[in-house]
Motif scaffolding. Structure first.
Motif, mmCIF file in Angstrom:
data_model
loop_
_atom_site.group_PDB
_atom_site.id
_atom_site.type_symbol
_atom_site.label_atom_id
_atom_site.label_comp_id
_atom_site.label_asym_id
_atom_site.label_seq_id
_atom_site.Cartn_x
_atom_site.Cartn_y
_atom_site.Cartn_z
ATOM 1 N N VAL A 70 -7.990 47.622 150.619
ATOM 2 C CA VAL A 70 -6.816 47.038 151.246
ATOM 3 C C VAL A 70 -6.763 47.438 152.715
ATOM 4 O O VAL A 70 -7.197 48.528 153.091
ATOM 5 C CB VAL A 70 -5.513 47.488 150.510
ATOM 6 C CG1 VAL A 70 -5.273 48.969 150.665
ATOM 7 C CG2 VAL A 70 -4.310 46.694 150.967
ATOM 8 N N SER A 71 -6.264 46.541 153.546
ATOM 9 C CA SER A 71 -5.939 46.891 154.930
ATOM 10 C C SER A 71 -4.446 46.641 155.105
ATOM 11 O O SER A 71 -3.876 45.748 154.472
ATOM 12 C CB SER A 71 -6.757 46.074 155.932
ATOM 13 O OG SER A 71 -6.382 44.713 155.897
ATOM 14 N N ASP A 73 -1.192 46.170 157.861
ATOM 15 C CA ASP A 73 -0.912 45.818 159.256
ATOM 16 C C ASP A 73 -0.287 46.967 160.033
ATOM 17 O O ASP A 73 -0.546 47.131 161.216
ATOM 18 C CB ASP A 73 -0.054 44.555 159.357
ATOM 19 C CG ASP A 73 1.351 44.715 158.776
ATOM 20 O OD1 ASP A 73 1.570 45.608 157.933
ATOM 21 O OD2 ASP A 73 2.226 43.918 159.167
ATOM 22 N N THR A 93 2.446 44.256 155.568
ATOM 23 C CA THR A 93 1.519 43.318 154.940
ATOM 24 C C THR A 93 0.270 44.050 154.474
ATOM 25 O O THR A 93 -0.399 44.721 155.271
ATOM 26 C CB THR A 93 1.141 42.191 155.926
ATOM 27 O OG1 THR A 93 2.342 41.549 156.364
ATOM 28 C CG2 THR A 93 0.232 41.176 155.271
ATOM 29 N N LEU A 94 -0.019 43.927 153.181
ATOM 30 C CA LEU A 94 -1.216 44.507 152.585
ATOM 31 C C LEU A 94 -2.194 43.369 152.334
ATOM 32 O O LEU A 94 -1.865 42.430 151.594
ATOM 33 C CB LEU A 94 -0.894 45.207 151.268
ATOM 34 C CG LEU A 94 -0.234 46.585 151.351
ATOM 35 C CD1 LEU A 94 1.122 46.551 151.988
ATOM 36 C CD2 LEU A 94 -0.175 47.211 149.984
ATOM 37 N N LYS A 95 -3.360 43.441 152.958
ATOM 38 C CA LYS A 95 -4.372 42.398 152.791
ATOM 39 C C LYS A 95 -5.487 42.928 151.903
ATOM 40 O O LYS A 95 -6.028 44.003 152.138
ATOM 41 C CB LYS A 95 -4.943 41.956 154.129
ATOM 42 C CG LYS A 95 -5.958 40.837 153.979
ATOM 43 C CD LYS A 95 -6.423 40.285 155.295
ATOM 44 C CE LYS A 95 -7.356 39.110 155.028
ATOM 45 N NZ LYS A 95 -7.757 38.464 156.265
ATOM 46 N N ASN A 96 -5.839 42.145 150.895
ATOM 47 C CA ASN A 96 -6.920 42.504 149.989
ATOM 48 C C ASN A 96 -8.250 42.232 150.692
ATOM 49 O O ASN A 96 -8.632 41.091 150.900
ATOM 50 C CB ASN A 96 -6.816 41.697 148.692
ATOM 51 C CG ASN A 96 -7.849 42.118 147.668
ATOM 52 O OD1 ASN A 96 -8.784 42.849 147.968
ATOM 53 N ND2 ASN A 96 -7.679 41.627 146.453
ATOM 54 N N THR A 97 -8.946 43.293 151.075
ATOM 55 C CA THR A 97 -10.232 43.160 151.765
ATOM 56 C C THR A 97 -11.395 43.474 150.828
ATOM 57 O O THR A 97 -12.541 43.553 151.264
ATOM 58 C CB THR A 97 -10.288 44.092 152.994
ATOM 59 O OG1 THR A 97 -10.053 45.443 152.572
ATOM 60 C CG2 THR A 97 -9.256 43.686 154.027
ATOM 61 N N ALA A 123 -2.893 39.857 144.453
ATOM 62 C CA ALA A 123 -3.421 39.161 145.634
ATOM 63 C C ALA A 123 -4.935 39.094 145.469
ATOM 64 O O ALA A 123 -5.603 40.123 145.376
ATOM 65 C CB ALA A 123 -3.048 39.896 146.906
ATOM 66 N N LYS A 127 -6.461 37.487 150.318
ATOM 67 C CA LYS A 127 -5.031 37.138 150.334
ATOM 68 C C LYS A 127 -4.187 38.373 150.624
ATOM 69 O O LYS A 127 -4.674 39.500 150.627
ATOM 70 C CB LYS A 127 -4.608 36.515 148.998
ATOM 71 C CG LYS A 127 -5.357 35.261 148.647
ATOM 72 C CD LYS A 127 -5.062 34.155 149.629
ATOM 73 C CE LYS A 127 -5.806 32.889 149.219
ATOM 74 N NZ LYS A 127 -5.611 31.826 150.179
ATOM 75 N N GLU A 128 -2.887 38.153 150.855
ATOM 76 C CA GLU A 128 -1.979 39.234 151.264
ATOM 77 C C GLU A 128 -0.780 39.345 150.331
ATOM 78 O O GLU A 128 -0.392 38.368 149.692
ATOM 79 C CB GLU A 128 -1.474 38.974 152.683
ATOM 80 C CG GLU A 128 -2.558 38.906 153.717
ATOM 81 C CD GLU A 128 -2.048 38.507 155.097
ATOM 82 O OE1 GLU A 128 -0.928 37.931 155.210
ATOM 83 O OE2 GLU A 128 -2.766 38.770 156.067
ATOM 84 N N THR A 130 3.172 40.770 150.925
ATOM 85 C CA THR A 130 4.134 41.248 151.909
ATOM 86 C C THR A 130 5.227 42.037 151.210
ATOM 87 O O THR A 130 5.811 41.561 150.236
ATOM 88 C CB THR A 130 4.751 40.068 152.690
ATOM 89 O OG1 THR A 130 3.699 39.356 153.342
ATOM 90 C CG2 THR A 130 5.750 40.553 153.728
#
Length: 167
Positions: A70-71, A73, A93-97, A123, A127-128, A130
């Motif tokens: 996860v990344s 923001d 915001t957590l983005k699935n990397t 996610a 995708k993210e 929030t």
């Protein structure tokens, strides 16, 4: 439960400052059988319940757990000065990397005046999710609150913070 008003137990044992490791479960012989704060970690709570109910506990094979990456923001939001009667909102915001779905298992806050809402749906990669944190002051104060996110990543739990001056 024991309340040590003089902090003598802590002075004797030199517990770590991190409150996740200041809670422990004792057996009938006063031997420590588990360490961790069940209020802040649902997995520790489950472990404590199994031990108390006499169930056998096995260490999970971490390699079998579906994890992702996860990344985030931002990990902190400074809300500045504001009228204490007005709610303040912040989003993270957590983005699935990673390569597997990102699942938020639980979110806790350090105090009741902070609430968090988010989609309970996983996610998928790329995708993210929030998280919307809402702070509602009960009185004028300077505050620093923590939001703890438990998810299926190696970096879990993820600590997010809110601070500001409700005047």
């Amino acid at each position: 439960m024991c309340i040590d008003e003089k902090d003598s137990f802590n002075l004797l044992n030199k517990f770590p400052k991190d409150n996740r490791f200041q809670t422990f479960l004792l057996d009938k012989n006063k031997k420590v059988v588990a360490i961790g704060n069940p209020i802040n970690n649902p997995q520790i709570k489950e472990l404590y319940q199994k031990i108390i109910q006499g169930e056998t506990t096995n260490q999970k094979d971490e390699s079998k757990l579906v994890q992702t990456e996860v990344s985030i923001d931002k990990t902190s939001v400074e809300m500045g000065s504001f009228d204490w009667h007005k709610e303040q909102k912040a989003t993270f915001t957590l983005k699935n990397t990673g390569g597997s779905p990102l699942v938020i298992q639980d979110v806790t806050t350090s105090y009741g005046c902070t609430t968090v809402s988010y989609s309970k749906e996983p996610a998928h990669p790329g995708k993210e999710i929030t998280l919307e944190a809402v702070y509602k002051a009960e009185h004028p104060e300077h505050f620093s609150k923590t939001v703890t996110v438990y998810c299926n990543t190696a970096s879990s739990p993820i600590r997010l913070s809110l601070s500001g001056d409700a005047k």
